[in-house]
Design an enzyme around this catalytic site. Structure first.
Site, PDB file in Angstrom:
ATOM      1  N   SER A  55       0.687  16.685  -0.449  1.00  0.00           N
ATOM      2  CA  SER A  55       1.445  16.447   0.786  1.00  0.00           C
ATOM      3  C   SER A  55       0.659  16.718   2.065  1.00  0.00           C
ATOM      4  O   SER A  55       1.021  16.219   3.119  1.00  0.00           O
ATOM      5  CB  SER A  55       2.719  17.279   0.798  1.00  0.00           C
ATOM      6  OG  SER A  55       2.408  18.650   0.893  1.00  0.00           O
ATOM      7  N   LYS A  99       3.053  23.200   5.356  1.00  0.00           N
ATOM      8  CA  LYS A  99       3.395  21.984   6.103  1.00  0.00           C
ATOM      9  C   LYS A  99       3.023  22.155   7.567  1.00  0.00           C
ATOM     10  O   LYS A  99       2.754  23.246   8.041  1.00  0.00           O
ATOM     11  CB  LYS A  99       4.902  21.684   6.022  1.00  0.00           C
ATOM     12  CG  LYS A  99       5.471  21.614   4.623  1.00  0.00           C
ATOM     13  CD  LYS A  99       4.961  20.441   3.841  1.00  0.00           C
ATOM     14  CE  LYS A  99       5.566  20.461   2.433  1.00  0.00           C
ATOM     15  NZ  LYS A  99       4.852  19.650   1.502  1.00  0.00           N
TER      16      LYS A  99
END
Length: 193
Positions: A55, A99
């Protein structure tokens, strides 16, 4: 009769010199200070974790080790662009998520036609491709006073704030800032950007 020369089997008592005591104490103090500094460094900036999944590519690769700075957000709040490490919904039984913050407290977020909008303005960033799944950000989301909207750089292969089971990340769930990456996955060692 006086003895002047010859063998003497009597031991002379040696006195402990103050310079030796001072030197021993300085070594002990140095060791204690070094141990204290090592503890502080490891506690605040030495937590190590691995990136799980793709990701965050190309910034961070699957399996790449990163160091977390827990002290950074004791003095300041996360800002847009920071790579944060958090536990989704404070769940201690899951792995750390890594993230990038795209919006902070009080801001609005929406994804329309594959484009991220923060406060009604399109985020023009080469990091993000057209976003295939808007998730919960299909409708405008207003972040609370201690909430952050986070996304993976490889947004089409990321479970992030768009997912209903993660949603906006609370400030209390953020462990720290990812600040240093180890070499791995075709990436060199260095600061996380």
């Amino acid at each position: 009769m006086r003895r002047t020369k010859g063998l003497s089997f009597y031991r002379r008592r040696k006195k402990i010199s103050t310079t030796i005591v001072h030197e021993i104490l300085s070594y002990v103090a140095g060791i204690l200070i070094a141990a204290f500094l090592a503890f502080v460094i490891v506690y605040f900036v030495g937590i190590r974790t691995s990136v799980i999944g793709v990701s965050m590519e190309p910034a961070l690769y699957n399996g790449q080790e990163i160091l977390i700075n827990r002290f950074a957000y004791k003095l300041a709040n996360p800002r847009a662009g920071d790579v944060v490490v958090f536990l989704p919904n404070g769940n201690q039984n899951t792995h750390y998520y890594v993230k990038r913050v795209v919006a902070g407290p009080g801001e609005t977020v929406q994804i329309r036609e594959g484009i991220l909008y923060v406060n009604g303005k399109a985020v023009e960033d080469d990091t993000y491709d057209l976003i295939a799944d808007a998730g919960i950000a299909e409708h405008e989301i207003k972040l609370g006073n201690d909430e952050y909207f986070v996304m993976g750089d490889n947004c089409n292969s990321s479970e992030d704030s768009r997912s209903g089971n993660i949603g906006p990340v609370s400030r209390d769930d953020i462990v720290g800032k990812a600040w240093f990456k180890m070499a791995g996955g075709g990436s060199n060692m260095g600061l996380v950007k």
